[in-house]
Enzyme design. Structure first.
Site, PDB file in Angstrom:
ATOM      1  N   CYS A   2      -8.527   3.359   8.011  1.00 30.68           N
ATOM      2  CA  CYS A   2      -9.890   3.036   7.595  1.00 30.68           C
ATOM      3  C   CYS A   2     -10.752   2.590   8.783  1.00 30.68           C
ATOM      4  O   CYS A   2     -10.254   2.201   9.838  1.00 30.68           O
ATOM      5  CB  CYS A   2      -9.877   1.980   6.497  1.00 30.68           C
ATOM      6  SG  CYS A   2      -9.646   0.290   7.065  1.00 30.68           S
ATOM      7  N   SER A  27      -8.319  -9.290   6.289  1.00 38.33           N
ATOM      8  CA  SER A  27      -8.228 -10.168   5.117  1.00 38.33           C
ATOM      9  C   SER A  27      -8.381 -11.645   5.486  1.00 38.33           C
ATOM     10  O   SER A  27      -8.136 -12.520   4.659  1.00 38.33           O
ATOM     11  CB  SER A  27      -6.912  -9.936   4.376  1.00 38.33           C
ATOM     12  OG  SER A  27      -5.821  -9.948   5.258  1.00 38.33           O
ATOM     13  N   GLU A  63       0.822  -1.207   0.000  1.00 41.02           N
ATOM     14  CA  GLU A  63       0.000   0.000   0.000  1.00 41.02           C
ATOM     15  C   GLU A  63       0.860   1.263   0.000  1.00 41.02           C
ATOM     16  O   GLU A  63       0.560   2.240  -0.698  1.00 41.02           O
ATOM     17  CB  GLU A  63      -0.942   0.022   1.214  1.00 41.02           C
ATOM     18  CG  GLU A  63      -1.879   1.219   1.200  1.00 41.02           C
ATOM     19  CD  GLU A  63      -2.755   1.322   2.435  1.00 41.02           C
ATOM     20  OE1 GLU A  63      -3.090   2.460   2.823  1.00 41.02           O
ATOM     21  OE2 GLU A  63      -3.106   0.272   3.018  1.00 41.02           O
TER      22      GLU A  63
END
Length: 335
Positions: free
Chosen positions: A203, A276, A134
């Site tokens: 997030c 994930s 990222e």
């Protein structure tokens, strides 16, 4: 003679596991396979979870690290949820690949912030971990050496910007909320005029999962985080559990990774999962404990998550045209 299993309280964190960005990325690969057939090429692990990746491989996905590994093809090429430098789609176009971008919309938001700050003439600082996909993708939105990576408070203290009054900071989406707050505070102390995002870059899923661990970990003898060793948000959850006062905070991929002897004498275990990690792996861990202990499960919910992200329009339209997907309402775009 049967040995009586000792009692064990399992404190199950909620929310846990898949976030909207991960769910969307996996959907994109699965829907591309159904719509276009195998193979579908995926640059980098679509999400950082071996179980998920192996499952997609079994369905016909081929994972590569770089586009050069892909033969000339008309089959879809998919970019992972972590995002890519802008050079990657440019390279895909040059190779005449049909590509689908599975970058999480919340990562794309950070990309746009980087570009906007640069256009406004701000020197851009990215709080994140070197080498993470990222971070590579976000830094790659701008020219080489335009974005400065900040990993620690010490990096802030040694920073020598060109113009101390013309700085802006953004962050990786999967960082430790507390560590990032310390770094931001250090930046604001040194550079009072620094600009930040209108809304936190870390997030909602990362924040919620860390908050759940903070709430639950002090009540448990052991904190177990189901996730991959290369998953940033999973590693942060393990650290948060440790800091919250749990005597053992463990990151593991599967129930088979549990070292039963190392657990010691326990009466309570807290369990969560990185963004994930699929729920089936959490259930696998609970089942494993059930074979050793007389288990009682308590779910501790600190937030409700209902965010949904759209799949790319071109994939959606192709899937509807082929009858793989029914036409229906589209989720609201991310603000």
């Amino acid at each position: 003679m049967n040995k009586t299993r000792p009692p064990l309280d399992i404190l199950l964190c909620a929310p846990r596991g898949f976030c909207a960005g991960v769910d969307r990325a996996i959907q994109i690969v699965e829907l591309a396979l159904k719509t276009y057939g195998a193979p579908v090429y995926v640059r980098h692990e679509i999400v950082h979870n071996k179980f998920v990746v192996e499952g997609l491989k079994a369905k016909g996905a081929i994972f590569v690290e770089e586009l050069d590994e892909i033969p000339q093809t008309s089959q879809p090429v998919i970019f992972s949820a972590h995002g890519v430098p802008k050079s990657v789609p440019e390279d895909a176009k040059a190779k005449n690949f049909f590509y689908l971008d599975a970058t999480c919309p919340l990562v794309s938001k950070v990309h746009k912030e980087a570009v906007l700050h640069d256009r406004r003439g701000h020197e851009v600082l990215l709080i994140g971990h070197a080498g993470h996909p990222e971070v590579i993708g976000t830094m790659g939105q701008l020219a080489d050496k335009v974005v400065t990576l900040i990993e620690t408070v010490e990096d802030v203290e040694s920073l020598e910007p060109k113009d101390p009054d013309n700085l802006a900071w953004i962050t990786q989406t999967t960082l430790s909320v507390d560590d990032t707050a310390d770094i931001v505070a250090a930046l604001q102390r040194r550079f009072p005029n620094i600009k930040g995002p209108n809304k936190d870059d870390i997030c909602y899923a990362t924040t919620n999962r860390q908050e759940a661990v903070k709430r639950v970990a002090p009540r448990a003898d052991v904190m177990i985080v189901v996730g991959a060793p290369n998953s940033s948000n999973s590693k942060r959850l393990r650290e948060v559990g440790e800091r919250a006062g749990c005597r053992q905070s463990i990151l593991l991929q599967r129930a088979t990774d549990i070292d039963w002897d190392s657990l010691g004498d326990i009466s309570s275990v807290a369990i969560t999962a990185g963004a994930s990690a699929p729920e089936i792996l959490v259930e696998e861990v609970i089942d494993a404990f059930s074979t050793h202990y007389d288990v009682t499960v308590e779910v501790i919910t600190i937030a409700q998550e209902d965010m949904v992200f759209n799949i790319p329009r071109e994939l959606r339209e192709a899937a509807i045209a082929k009858g793989v997907l029914e036409a229906g309402p589209i989720a609201e775009p991310v603000k």
